[in-house]
Design a protein around this motif. Structure first.
Motif, PDB file in Angstrom:
ATOM      1  N   GLN A  48       2.542  11.483  -5.672  1.00 18.11           N
ATOM      2  CA  GLN A  48       3.605  10.706  -6.306  1.00 18.11           C
ATOM      3  C   GLN A  48       4.841  11.573  -6.528  1.00 18.11           C
ATOM      4  N   GLN A  49       6.012  11.005  -6.297  1.00 15.38           N
ATOM      5  CA  GLN A  49       7.268  11.718  -6.488  1.00 15.38           C
ATOM      6  C   GLN A  49       7.643  11.745  -7.971  1.00 15.38           C
ATOM      7  N   PRO A  50       8.487  12.695  -8.386  1.00 15.69           N
ATOM      8  CA  PRO A  50       8.913  12.751  -9.796  1.00 15.69           C
ATOM      9  C   PRO A  50       9.548  11.456 -10.292  1.00 15.69           C
ATOM     10  N   SER A  51      10.159  10.709  -9.376  1.00 11.72           N
ATOM     11  CA  SER A  51      10.807   9.448  -9.757  1.00 11.72           C
ATOM     12  C   SER A  51       9.805   8.364 -10.134  1.00 11.72           C
ATOM     13  N   GLY A  52       8.551   8.548  -9.703  1.00  8.02           N
ATOM     14  CA  GLY A  52       7.535   7.520  -9.881  1.00  8.02           C
ATOM     15  C   GLY A  52       7.172   6.828  -8.586  1.00  8.02           C
ATOM     16  N   ALA A  53       7.980   7.052  -7.545  1.00  8.59           N
ATOM     17  CA  ALA A  53       7.750   6.404  -6.252  1.00  8.59           C
ATOM     18  C   ALA A  53       6.761   7.194  -5.410  1.00  8.59           C
ATOM     19  N   TRP A  54       6.274   6.540  -4.352  1.00  8.00           N
ATOM     20  CA  TRP A  54       5.573   7.212  -3.261  1.00  8.00           C
ATOM     21  C   TRP A  54       6.442   7.072  -2.018  1.00  8.00           C
ATOM     22  N   SER A  55       6.217   7.946  -1.046  1.00  6.87           N
ATOM     23  CA  SER A  55       7.098   8.010   0.115  1.00  6.87           C
ATOM     24  C   SER A  55       6.356   7.788   1.421  1.00  6.87           C
ATOM     25  N   PHE A  56       7.061   7.185   2.375  1.00  9.16           N
ATOM     26  CA  PHE A  56       6.683   7.222   3.774  1.00  9.16           C
ATOM     27  C   PHE A  56       7.459   8.367   4.412  1.00  9.16           C
ATOM     28  N   ASN A  57       6.794   9.173   5.204  1.00 14.55           N
ATOM     29  CA  ASN A  57       7.464  10.329   5.796  1.00 14.55           C
ATOM     30  C   ASN A  57       8.745   9.957   6.525  1.00 14.55           C
ATOM     31  N   SER A  58       8.714   8.872   7.272  1.00 19.00           N
ATOM     32  CA  SER A  58       9.857   8.496   8.103  1.00 19.00           C
ATOM     33  C   SER A  58      11.016   7.922   7.295  1.00 19.00           C
ATOM     34  N   TYR A  59      10.726   7.356   6.137  1.00 16.19           N
ATOM     35  CA  TYR A  59      11.733   6.587   5.415  1.00 16.19           C
ATOM     36  C   TYR A  59      12.000   7.084   3.996  1.00 16.19           C
ATOM     37  N   GLY A  60      11.279   8.063   3.541  1.00 16.48           N
ATOM     38  CA  GLY A  60      11.460   8.539   2.175  1.00 16.48           C
ATOM     39  C   GLY A  60      10.847   7.590   1.163  1.00 16.48           C
ATOM     40  N   GLU A  61      11.345   7.652  -0.069  1.00 15.73           N
ATOM     41  CA  GLU A  61      10.817   6.794  -1.131  1.00 15.73           C
ATOM     42  C   GLU A  61      10.965   5.328  -0.744  1.00 15.73           C
ATOM     43  N   SER A  62       9.919   4.562  -1.037  1.00 17.17           N
ATOM     44  CA  SER A  62       9.860   3.201  -0.516  1.00 17.17           C
ATOM     45  C   SER A  62       9.122   2.288  -1.481  1.00 17.17           C
ATOM     46  N   THR A  63       9.633   1.054  -1.649  1.00 27.05           N
ATOM     47  CA  THR A  63       8.896   0.091  -2.470  1.00 27.05           C
ATOM     48  C   THR A  63       7.580  -0.286  -1.797  1.00 27.05           C
ATOM     49  N   ALA A  64       7.560  -0.295  -0.467  1.00 26.30           N
ATOM     50  CA  ALA A  64       6.314  -0.610   0.245  1.00 26.30           C
ATOM     51  C   ALA A  64       5.286   0.491   0.035  1.00 26.30           C
ATOM     52  N   ALA A  65       5.699   1.761   0.214  1.00 32.22           N
ATOM     53  CA  ALA A  65       4.773   2.883   0.018  1.00 32.22           C
ATOM     54  C   ALA A  65       4.249   2.902  -1.406  1.00 32.22           C
ATOM     55  N   THR A  66       5.142   2.694  -2.363  1.00 37.04           N
ATOM     56  CA  THR A  66       4.749   2.717  -3.777  1.00 37.04           C
ATOM     57  C   THR A  66       3.799   1.568  -4.077  1.00 37.04           C
ATOM     58  N   SER A  67       4.077   0.403  -3.543  1.00 37.88           N
ATOM     59  CA  SER A  67       3.225  -0.769  -3.796  1.00 37.88           C
ATOM     60  C   SER A  67       1.853  -0.621  -3.159  1.00 37.88           C
ATOM     61  N   LEU A  68       1.799  -0.077  -1.944  1.00 36.20           N
ATOM     62  CA  LEU A  68       0.505   0.152  -1.297  1.00 36.20           C
ATOM     63  C   LEU A  68      -0.319   1.153  -2.088  1.00 36.20           C
ATOM     64  N   ALA A  69       0.322   2.219  -2.574  1.00 33.77           N
ATOM     65  CA  ALA A  69      -0.399   3.225  -3.357  1.00 33.77           C
ATOM     66  C   ALA A  69      -0.934   2.621  -4.656  1.00 33.77           C
ATOM     67  N   ILE A  70      -0.109   1.842  -5.343  1.00 37.62           N
ATOM     68  CA  ILE A  70      -0.556   1.221  -6.596  1.00 37.62           C
ATOM     69  C   ILE A  70      -1.726   0.279  -6.335  1.00 37.62           C
ATOM     70  N   MET A  71      -1.655  -0.507  -5.261  1.00 39.21           N
ATOM     71  CA  MET A  71      -2.771  -1.404  -4.938  1.00 39.21           C
ATOM     72  C   MET A  71      -4.029  -0.628  -4.571  1.00 39.21           C
TER      73      MET A  71
END
Length: 346
Positions: A48-71
């Motif tokens: 997890q990033q300091p911002s609270g997000a998770w990242s996709f390597n190609s796109y950086g911080e992402s609502t999709a990456a963060t949502s998949l991780a939370i699920m």
């Protein structure tokens, strides 16, 4: 008479031994499964990033990456606001909630396909809303209601007969594909489950599009109508039908038969995407469909897990998405039998 008695005793002993060995094998696999999921969750925790997000390597911080991780955390049995990962989940949820654009899209970086991120994020918010409390729950439901309206309005864009009822990359797309449509349908189904107002007409139109995506000669499901079927798209089609109440319809059964005969292979493009859809779709089909899919996919995934608890795709755009993407989808596939996510429940 004595000979037949001896034969019967031998047969009973043989069957009993086979049953015991089979049960031991299942117990061992379940232990490996549980351990693999926990190692994956630990990997996601430290990613997890300091911002609270998770990242996709190609796109950086992402609502999709963060949502998949939370699920993935939820699928493994963890909930926000409590337990060892509660605060991390809270932080991730808050980050997603803060990234709803003025037009209702839940995205961070607006790529060529924002409806992907939007559908995945809307699904997560619908799944987690009932687990939240106070102001966070209120905010979640507000964001969710607007997000659902985006999905509905995107479906209502005028389209030709070939594309009607489905979704594609943007809110204004005039064409459709099964991949984007799958995420929107999952989001709508989950939102409807917690009380969002979604008319049957929208679901029926989407189901009609899904059925229109049957592969050539009505075999399996394809990316778009008339295309070649694949395991990944067939899993998507099956899950879409199942969550819309089309359980064991002819389309679903024939697609299930295709997937049993043409199972997902680790060397396929979009393997992790396919592992998620095939596992959840065939689990909802149940019976031999799930038993055979389980026997194929779970050992594959457990064998492919890396020492740090992660997974990493080796081909195409999945490889570029990085470990958070592959690991989250692997957990979502492996944990389906736990049924902690509401969308998993039969």
């Amino acid at each position: 008479m004595m000979r037949w008695l001896i034969v019967c005793i031998v047969l009973v002993f043989s069957v009993s031994t086979q049953t015991r060995c089979w049960a031991q094998e299942l117990d061992q696999q379940k232990k490996q499964l549980d351990e693999g999921i926990q190692r994956a969750i630990q990997f996601l925790s430290i990613s997890q990033q300091p911002s609270g997000a998770w990242s996709f390597n190609s796109y950086g911080e992402s609502t999709a990456a963060t949502s998949l991780a939370i699920m993935a955390f939820m699928a493994a049995g963890y909930v926000p606001e409590e337990g060892p990962y509660g605060e991390q989940m809270n932080k991730g949820i808050d980050w997603v909630l803060s990234h709803q654009a003025a037009n209702g899209l839940v995205v961070h970086h607006k790529s060529h396909g924002p409806m992907y991120s939007h559908g995945i994020s809307t699904l997560m918010l619908a799944e987690v809303a009932g687990m939240l409390k106070g102001e966070r729950e209120k905010k979640c439901r507000q964001v969710l209601e607007r997000a659902v309206k985006v999905i509905i309005s995107a479906q209502d864009v005028a389209k030709d007969k070939r594309n009607a009822g489905g979704w594609r990359y943007s809110q204004t797309s005039k064409d459709s594909d099964l991949s984007v449509t799958g995420w929107q349908l999952l989001a709508l189904r989950a939102a409807k489950n917690i009380g969002c107002d979604i008319s049957a007409d929208h679901i029926d139109r989407a189901v009609a599009y899904v059925r229109h995506c049957r592969g050539r000669n009505n075999v399996g499901f394809a990316y778009q109508p008339g295309g070649a079927p694949s395991a990944t798209r067939t899993g998507t089609g099956i899950l879409a039908l199942e969550i819309c109440g089309k359980h064991h319809t002819r389309d679903a059964l024939e697609a299930g038969d295709y997937l049993v005969q043409h199972p997902l292979r680790p060397d396929e493009f979009y393997y992790y995407y396919g592992a998620y859809y095939c596992s959840v779709g065939m689990f909802k089909m149940g019976g031999e469909y799930w038993k055979k899919t389980r026997a194929a996919i779970i050992p594959q995934l457990l064998e492919m897990q890396k020492h740090d608890g992660s997974w990493l795709a080796t081909k195409g755009s999945e490889k570029g998405a990085g470990k958070v993407y592959s690991t989250s989808l692997a957990v979502l596939a492996l944990a389906v039998e736990y049924q902690y996510l509401p969308i998993y429940q039969r």
